[in-house]
Motif scaffolding. Structure first.
Motif, PDB file in Angstrom:
ATOM      1  N   VAL A  14       0.987  -1.065   0.053  1.00 16.09           N
ATOM      2  CA  VAL A  14      -0.018   0.033   0.114  1.00 16.09           C
ATOM      3  C   VAL A  14       0.848   1.351   0.126  1.00 16.09           C
ATOM      4  CG1 VAL A  14      -1.677   1.171   1.495  1.00 16.09           C
ATOM      5  CG2 VAL A  14      -2.046  -1.265   1.160  1.00 16.09           C
TER       6      VAL A  14
ATOM      7  N   LEU B 278       2.275   6.837  -6.699  1.00 18.78           N
ATOM      8  CA  LEU B 278       1.470   7.860  -7.099  1.00 18.78           C
ATOM      9  C   LEU B 278       1.827   9.266  -6.767  1.00 18.78           C
ATOM     10  CD1 LEU B 278      -2.227   6.471  -6.005  1.00 18.78           C
ATOM     11  CD2 LEU B 278      -0.996   6.163  -8.204  1.00 18.78           C
ATOM     12  N   LEU B 279       2.543   9.316  -5.636  1.00 19.38           N
ATOM     13  CA  LEU B 279       3.022  10.664  -5.330  1.00 19.38           C
ATOM     14  C   LEU B 279       4.172  11.116  -6.129  1.00 19.38           C
ATOM     15  CD1 LEU B 279       3.688  11.017  -1.363  1.00 19.38           C
ATOM     16  CD2 LEU B 279       2.302  12.070  -2.858  1.00 19.38           C
TER      17      LEU B 279
ATOM     18  N   PHE C 196       4.317  10.391  -9.288  1.00 19.49           N
ATOM     19  CA  PHE C 196       3.684  10.800 -10.307  1.00 19.49           C
ATOM     20  C   PHE C 196       3.311  12.057 -10.515  1.00 19.49           C
ATOM     21  CE2 PHE C 196      -0.273  11.385 -12.784  1.00 19.49           C
ATOM     22  CZ  PHE C 196       0.078  11.082 -13.950  1.00 19.49           C
ATOM     23  N   VAL C 197       2.525  12.546  -9.316  1.00 17.27           N
ATOM     24  CA  VAL C 197       2.074  13.997  -9.068  1.00 17.27           C
ATOM     25  C   VAL C 197       3.024  14.751  -8.904  1.00 17.27           C
ATOM     26  CG1 VAL C 197      -0.282  13.139  -8.247  1.00 17.27           C
ATOM     27  CG2 VAL C 197       1.618  13.734  -6.643  1.00 17.27           C
TER      28      VAL C 197
ATOM     29  N   PHE D 146      -4.791   1.485   8.426  1.00 17.03           N
ATOM     30  CA  PHE D 146      -3.441   2.217   7.715  1.00 17.03           C
ATOM     31  C   PHE D 146      -3.938   3.031   6.296  1.00 17.03           C
ATOM     32  CE2 PHE D 146       0.402   1.317   4.589  1.00 17.03           C
ATOM     33  CZ  PHE D 146       1.303   1.959   5.464  1.00 17.03           C
TER      34      PHE D 146
ATOM     35  N   PHE E 199      -4.308   7.183   5.072  1.00 21.06           N
ATOM     36  CA  PHE E 199      -3.916   7.902   4.039  1.00 21.06           C
ATOM     37  C   PHE E 199      -5.128   8.712   3.577  1.00 21.06           C
ATOM     38  CE2 PHE E 199      -0.656   4.669   3.405  1.00 21.06           C
ATOM     39  CZ  PHE E 199       0.272   5.368   2.717  1.00 21.06           C
TER      40      PHE E 199
ATOM     41  N   ALA F 250      -0.931  16.148  -3.984  1.00 20.20           N
ATOM     42  CA  ALA F 250      -0.700  15.016  -2.958  1.00 20.20           C
ATOM     43  C   ALA F 250      -1.894  14.637  -2.280  1.00 20.20           C
ATOM     44  CB  ALA F 250       0.383  15.506  -1.918  1.00 20.20           C
TER      45      ALA F 250
ATOM     46  N   ALA G  52      -3.689  12.036  -4.485  1.00 21.85           N
ATOM     47  CA  ALA G  52      -3.008  10.904  -4.632  1.00 21.85           C
ATOM     48  C   ALA G  52      -3.332  10.010  -3.288  1.00 21.85           C
ATOM     49  CB  ALA G  52      -1.315  10.869  -4.794  1.00 21.85           C
ATOM     50  N   PHE G  53      -3.367  10.520  -2.209  1.00 20.40           N
ATOM     51  CA  PHE G  53      -3.475   9.990  -1.042  1.00 20.40           C
ATOM     52  C   PHE G  53      -4.976   9.392  -0.939  1.00 20.40           C
ATOM     53  CE2 PHE G  53       0.516  12.170   1.101  1.00 20.40           C
ATOM     54  CZ  PHE G  53       0.996  11.059   1.027  1.00 20.40           C
TER      55      PHE G  53
ATOM     56  N   LEU H  23      -6.823   8.564  -3.416  1.00 14.96           N
ATOM     57  CA  LEU H  23      -7.036   7.613  -4.185  1.00 14.96           C
ATOM     58  C   LEU H  23      -6.458   6.285  -3.639  1.00 14.96           C
ATOM     59  CD1 LEU H  23      -7.658   6.833  -6.792  1.00 14.96           C
ATOM     60  CD2 LEU H  23      -5.510   7.166  -7.786  1.00 14.96           C
ATOM     61  N   VAL H  24      -5.419   6.448  -2.607  1.00 20.63           N
ATOM     62  CA  VAL H  24      -4.907   5.196  -1.995  1.00 20.63           C
ATOM     63  C   VAL H  24      -5.858   4.766  -1.095  1.00 20.63           C
ATOM     64  CG1 VAL H  24      -3.214   4.619  -0.179  1.00 20.63           C
ATOM     65  CG2 VAL H  24      -2.529   6.165  -2.024  1.00 20.63           C
TER      66      VAL H  24
ATOM     67  N   PHE I 274      -8.002   1.220  -1.645  1.00 17.12           N
ATOM     68  CA  PHE I 274      -7.902   0.079  -0.628  1.00 17.12           C
ATOM     69  C   PHE I 274      -9.217  -0.508  -0.525  1.00 17.12           C
ATOM     70  CE2 PHE I 274      -8.409  -1.603   3.397  1.00 17.12           C
ATOM     71  CZ  PHE I 274      -7.326  -2.485   3.569  1.00 17.12           C
TER      72      PHE I 274
ATOM     73  N   PRO J 192      -2.505  -1.623  -6.522  1.00 17.61           N
ATOM     74  CA  PRO J 192      -1.408  -2.695  -5.717  1.00 17.61           C
ATOM     75  C   PRO J 192      -1.956  -2.361  -4.177  1.00 17.61           C
ATOM     76  CG  PRO J 192      -0.394  -0.458  -6.117  1.00 17.61           C
ATOM     77  CD  PRO J 192      -1.576  -0.459  -6.704  1.00 17.61           C
ATOM     78  N   PHE J 193      -3.371  -1.867  -4.020  1.00 15.76           N
ATOM     79  CA  PHE J 193      -3.788  -1.858  -2.668  1.00 15.76           C
ATOM     80  C   PHE J 193      -4.823  -3.062  -2.220  1.00 15.76           C
ATOM     81  CE2 PHE J 193      -3.322   2.340  -4.616  1.00 15.76           C
ATOM     82  CZ  PHE J 193      -2.165   3.041  -4.183  1.00 15.76           C
TER      83      PHE J 193
ATOM     84  N   MET K  79      -3.733   8.221 -13.111  1.00 15.16           N
ATOM     85  CA  MET K  79      -3.414   7.411 -11.831  1.00 15.16           C
ATOM     86  C   MET K  79      -4.653   6.228 -11.758  1.00 15.16           C
ATOM     87  SD  MET K  79      -2.234   9.944  -8.979  1.00 15.16           S
ATOM     88  CE  MET K  79      -3.333  11.264  -9.019  1.00 15.16           C
TER      89      MET K  79
ATOM     90  N   LEU L 270      -4.280   2.203 -12.183  1.00 16.33           N
ATOM     91  CA  LEU L 270      -4.664   1.284 -11.192  1.00 16.33           C
ATOM     92  C   LEU L 270      -5.928   0.257 -11.739  1.00 16.33           C
ATOM     93  CD1 LEU L 270      -5.789   3.302  -8.038  1.00 16.33           C
ATOM     94  CD2 LEU L 270      -3.681   2.099  -8.452  1.00 16.33           C
TER      95      LEU L 270
END
Lengths: 660, 525
Positions: A642, A649-650, A652-653, B195, B199, B236, B239-240, B242-243, B247, B253-254, B304, B308
């Protein structure tokens, strides 16, 4: 009448549902009778549809019946609808007609089989899917039928699934066909994107001036890829010889008369598109020709009676593609029809022989069967003369038209024609070989003690072959005391009917002027392509050459195999026996589409089976090996993934940042 | 850092008035959150009732209650849907709750998954001697969280919904007290979920920092009116977030928790996780990315999401093929389904969103049905999930084998099933956007994954007995105790079957609804 068009596929479908629900209770032979009657009913409806269509003026012979809108999606909508035009009805007639006869034959052939009713369940589903394929008024419905016939084909190839070879052959057919299906899907998408519709009538309307030549070429090549899968052409033909592992009626119906011709049907249906497709047509013609040649060479050296016929089918399909690629759609359809009759006849005849010979398929143990199987012999001889191109049998007329079309196909035409003639020679040769080894020759070879091969490699090969042939054997053994007997009427009646048709079906399109060109006239509204007729003089010369070639092929083979003069080994080269090693090459070297993928799967399957036997440890190991690095089961590893993903991703941005 | 000031944060008018009370309470429009309230109150009432009644209630009571509650929640969406269709979308409670066709549609999908899972759970709990109302209570509460998440119009409310949803599901995953794998699944899911939630929360904070608002409408207006010179903070944040969403929907990859958790969790719970939880996750993803950031930052997030999607498609279908445990196989196949839905998100168009919604609906029926069959085949102990356990099922239970075949074929995308149209619409949407490479990958993986479904079908219908000699004539015997089909589970399978086929044969009504739902996907007042 047009509003009962849906009955044509619905009747076999109803049979399928009925047999699915009550098949086991109906049992043997009632389940077979139900299956036969529904398909025969469908044939009757097709006949009515034919009369109905015939009563309309020539240029109005297109009837569409829309049941309901299936996919409404804004500008794109797909109907569940059927299209009835001369091409469709022609297909329907010979599909339902031959299918009804083969159902009847199967009542006798499958008698006593453990899964008797299941066989008819699959067979009825197949007929329903095949009819959907030809009747659907858009590419998506055709695709549905396309997948349906494919599925039934795998199911029926693997029908005697207890045997490893049969199950594997089914998988091989599946894998190679999936490659072709990919072409179909992408092709459909391209059609939709460029023409905005996937309805055949709309496609054919919009194609003129509505599509760039490059796009049309791409689309046609994609559909041709689909066709090479389903219709067993180079490079995807490898599955068909293996598909002979299925019951013989299946080989006759699916792998000779109907399903394998769906590629030719598809291209014919899209003929306005082919006209725009430029060099794609040459590709189709040359691939067809090459396939026909390779398969004819392979057929020369096979000893399994069904394998000879399988390679012969591939070769004849190659002829049809040659015709389609040359723009002679009528010739293609004509040959498809005559071939359906004589090849179904030959397969059913071989089925009768196999049944009479305790399920032995090796021709080297046959001989002089005409003494025991008179009806089979006579009908088989008709089929043999038809496929060899001896006038006045059906095959001569259609093959002659295909060859004339090849001659007329641009500057390379005469070369194509010459190769085509060589193939015709080979065809006459290998069919005569088959007939001579089986029905004539004076020696009853199964009565002789089996000669043991002296060469160890040959012995191994023989053993391998014996294993491959095992499926149809069913524990029967051919003993020297065996006396072959003619099968019962359910099997001989279809043979006789098909024999009559294989003799006379050529009448539907005789090359003696406009008046007797019934098929060409009939198909004319569907096939806009007007082909300049060759002059009668050239036609006569071409026909004469074809007759001479057929006679020469028959005479040579007769001398070698019936009169036992000259040695067969000089002709039956090992390279031929292995179909020029194409299948083997896929497996060993290229790792190509057919065998390699199949082998991988087969190996994996055996791994799984073994794994279960050897306990959980082996399974864990197998799974572990595949996923060892990441899927470890530890939370920390997953969290790392994760976090790793977040970092990527970071990064990339950060690259996309509009920093000051 | 910012050119134009001040940010147009939507502020409740009272706050501007210095004489007003310091804490302004926005008007509470109860009807706007009716479905979530029905689910929540239904869950709490169930807990209260079973606590007050002295004798333990029969197990069918809990299931019936749950089904009734979810049905009531679906009914509650109908007048709201009508209101939205007549008056257009609106947002209530100081702009924190969006009331539009989109949220109502996803609410319906979540409720359907609750109904199917509850029906499966009934027989499962009796079989495993695990009778207890808590399962149903937790499921209803988590569904209410999902509904809140689907209708959230504010990042904080969205996070709230996500946590309500997740915490209940963590517990559900671990509820099978006698199976250690179940407890392991719950713990794993919890740790990794926490976790990833971190994010998401961090992403929300960064977004707030960049735009000065957590309200989606506020963010959208702000980005439309202002150009960020330095957009690093916002990117940023994207991106976070999206994490976090990745998930929840198990995108590669989550995704790594998914196979372990789906495999370990009680099977009906896996069905609920794969269907309902995923629907809620996608609702959040669509609303935040497509609607809020769609007009302004599409170029940044689309690659992005597309990455995924491609990874999920490929990894999901390839890994699924090598599995020997059917539950795990379904977990990986659900990852590849997530890849398909992500493609609909990546299209970032109305067609893409409605395709994703249609996919979610079909997927709920297909996957709940598949896990339903797996629940039954697992038999007592919920442990018989290897491919071997499906050998010969066609003889022992022909009906069940046939139903499973339909679900598997639907998942592989055979025409006349909903699965085909779902894939078809998604691919159509991305082709419309000119993303041909993505369409090609999608079709290719569809071909690959067809193989894995076929393996299960082959095992059920054709495979000989394990370890039999080649050429053996002995037919496959179905091993283990007989499979029992409780009435409720049969009903669930029937519903799922009808849903899967109906959406494939007459998709018209459903596509109209998804189109309307998409059209109403707007934020702000």
């Amino acid at each position: 009448m047009a509003d009962v068009l849906w009955l044509i596929p619905a009747l076999p479908l109803a049979g399928f549902v009925l047999l699915m629900a009550f098949g086991r209770r109906l049992g043997d032979p009632l389940a077979g009778v139900v299956g036969t009657l529904t398909v025969a009913g469908s044939f009757v409806v097709s006949l009515f549809a034919l009369f109905d269509l015939n009563s309309l003026p020539t240029d109005e012979r297109v009837v569409q019946q829309t049941l309901f809108t299936w996919i409404p999606a804004g500008g794109f909508s797909v109907d569940i609808g059927f299209l009835s035009d001369p091409l469709t009805i022609t297909m329907c007639l010979f599909i339902t007609g031959i299918a009804a006869l083969i159902h009847l034959y199967s009542i006798g052939y499958m008698a006593g089989d453990e899964n008797y009713s299941k066989f008819f369940v699959y067979l009825n589903l197949f007929v329903a899917s095949m009819l959907l394929l030809v009747l659907g008024d858009n590419l998506l419905l055709t695709f549905l039928g396309w997948e349906g016939v494919g599925a039934c084909s795998y199911l029926l190839i693997s029908f005697w699934f207890t045997d490893e070879a049969n199950a594997s052959a089914g998988k091989k057919a599946f894998v190679t066909n999936r490659i072709g299906d990919f072409g179909f899907m992408v092709g459909t998408f391209l059609v939709w994107m460029t023409l905005g519709s996937i309805n055949y009538l709309e496609i054919n309307e919009r194609v003129h001036g509505g599509i760039a030549a490059g796009t049309a070429t791409a689309i046609v090549l994609l559909f041709f890829l689909a066709a090479t899968g389903k219709s067993a052409q180079l490079p995807l033909f490898v599955w068909l010889p293996d598909a002979m592992a299925g019951p013989t009626p299946v080989s006759a119906l699916i792998h000779a008369a109907t399903m394998v011709t769906s590629g030719i049907f598809l291209l014919t249906r899209l003929n306005p598109l082919l006209e725009e497709a430029g060099w794609a047509n040459d590709v189709i013609a040359w691939v067809g020709l090459a396939t026909a040649l390779v398969a004819a060479l392979a057929a020369v050296a096979q000893n399994d009676i069904k394998k000879v016929l399988a390679y012969s089918t591939i070769s004849q399909l190659g002829y049809m593609f040659l015709a389609v690629g040359s723009g002679a759609f009528v010739a293609g359809v004509f040959h498809m029809i005559t071939h359906a009759f004589f090849k179904a006849l030959l397969f059913l005849g071989s089925g009768a022989v196999i049944a009479a010979m305790a399920h032995e398929q090796d021709m080297r143990r046959y001989g002089n069967l005409r003494k025991y199987l008179p009806i089979t012999t006579v009908t088989f001889v008709v089929g043999w003369l038809a496929i060899s191109g001896v006038p006045p049998f059906a095959g001569f007329w259609s093959k002659d038209e295909v060859l004339a079309a090849a001659w007329d196909n641009g500057p390379a035409g005469p070369v194509m024609w010459a190769i085509g003639v060589v193939i015709a020679l080979l065809t006459a040769f290998y069919m005569t070989r088959l007939v001579a080894m089986t029905f004539f020759g004076g020696k009853e070879r199964w009565r002789e003690p089996e000669e043991l091969p002296t060469d160890p490699a040959e012995a191994a090969a023989a053993e391998h072959e014996a294993y491959e042939d095992a499926p149809d054997a069913h524990g029967h053994h051919l003993t020297p005391e065996h006396t072959p007997r003619e099968p019962n009427w359910t099997m001989t009646v279809p043979l006789v009917v098909l024999g009559v048709f294989a003799t006379v079906i050529g009448l539907i399109n005789l090359p003696f002027g406009e008046k007797v060109d019934y098929l060409a006239d009939w198909l004319d509204p569907t096939l806009a392509h007007a082909h300049e007729a060759l002059s009668a003089g050239i036609l006569a010369v071409l026909a004469a050459v074809a007759i001479v070639v057929a006679v020469v092929g028959i005479a040579v083979a007769w001398r070698v195999y019936a009169q036992h003069k000259g040695s067969p080994e000089k002709i039956e080269l090992p390279a031929f026996e292995h179909a020029l090693y194409i299948d083997d090459t896929y497996a060993a070297v290229v790792g190509g589409p057919g065998e390699a993928a199949f082998d991988g799967v087969a190996t994996f399957d055996s791994e799984v089976v073994d794994g279960a036997v050897n306990g959980v440890g082996r399974l864990t190991q197998l799974t572990g090996r595949a996923v060892s690095v990441f899927q470890s089961g530890f939370v920390r590893a997953y969290a790392l993934a994760v976090a790793g993903g977040a970092v990527v991703l970071l990064v990339f941005v950060v690259m996309r940042m509009s920093s000051s | 850092m910012i050119i134009q000031v001040p940010p147009t944060v939507p502020v409740v008018p009272e706050q501007l008035d210095p004489s007003a009370v310091p804490l302004a309470v926005p008007e509470i429009v109860w009807s706007a959150v009716a479905p979530a309230l029905v689910l929540m109150i239904g869950g709490i009432l169930l807990l209260t009732v079973v606590s007050l009644v002295r004798k333990p209630l029969p197990s069918w009571f809990h299931a019936t209650w749950t089904v009734a509650t979810a049905t009531a929640a679906i009914c509650a969406t109908v007048p709201l849907w009508q209101r939205v269709q007549d008056n257009g979308a609106s947002s209530e409670m100081a702009g924190t709750v969006g009331l539009d066709g989109f949220s109502l549609f996803v609410t319906g999908v979540i409720c359907v998954s609750v109904i199917l899972a509850a029906l499966l759970l009934e027989g499962y709990l009796r079989r495993e001697d695990l009778v207890g109302p808590e399962w149903y209570v937790l499921m209803l509460l988590s569904a209410s969280g999902g509904v809140v998440m689907a209708s959230a119009n504010d990042l904080i409310v969205l996070f709230l919904g996500l946590e309500i949803l997740s915490v209940a599901v963590y517990v559900l995953a671990a509820m099978h007290s006698r199976r250690t794998s179940s407890q392991e699944a719950g713990l794993k899911y919890f740790v990794l979920g926490a976790f990833s939630s971190a994010f998401l929360l961090y992403g929300i904070a960064l977004t707030y920092g960049a735009t000065g608002s957590t309200n989606l409408a506020g963010i959208q207006t702000f980005l439309a009116d202002n150009v960020l010179v330095d957009n690093g903070l916002l990117l940023a944040g994207l991106a976070f977030m999206l994490v976090g969403f990745g998930f929840k929907v198990a995108a590669v990859p989550f995704h790594m928790w998914a196979p372990d958790v789906y495999q370990g969790a009680p099977t009906p719970v896996s069905a609920y996780m794969a269907a309902g939880v995923k629907a809620a996750g996608f609702a959040g993803l669509l609303r935040v990315f497509v609607t809020t950031f769609g007009p302004t930052y599409r170029e940044e997030w689309m690659p992005m999401v597309a990455a995924l999607a491609v990874l999920s498609l490929v990894v999901g279908s390839v890994m699924a093929i090598i599995q020997t445990n059917v539950k795990r196989m379904l977990a990986y196949s659900s990852i590849s389904h997530a890849g398909f839905i992500l493609l609909g998100v990546a299209a970032a168009s109305d067609a893409g969103t409605s395709a994703a919604l249609f996919y979610l609906l079909v997927y709920t029926f297909m996957v709940a049905g598949s896990f339903g069959v797996v629940t039954l085949i697992g038999r007592k102990g919920d442990g018989r999930h290897s491919l071997e356990d499906y050998r010969g099922l066609s003889r022992a239970r022909p009906g069940l084998a046939l139903v499973f075949t339909v679900f598997l074929l639907a998942q592989s995308g055979i025409p006349l099933t909903g699965g085909f149209l779902a894939k078809f619409y998604v691919i159509g949407a991305i082709v419309d956007e000119g993303l041909y490479a993505l369409a090609a990958v999608a079709m290719l993986t569809a071909v690959i994954s067809a193989f894995l479904y076929l393996r299960v079908i082959v095992a059920m219908y054709f495979a000989g007995p394990a370890g039999a000699e080649e050429g053996s004539e002995e037919p496959a015997e179905f091993a283990g105790p007989p499979v029992r089909i409780p009435a409720a589970a049969g009903l669930a399978l029937g519903l799922a079957l009808v849903g899967t086929l109906a959406l494939g044969i007459v998709p018209g009504p459903a596509t109209e609804v998804t189109r309307d739902a998409t059209a109403e996907l707007t934020v702000g007042n």
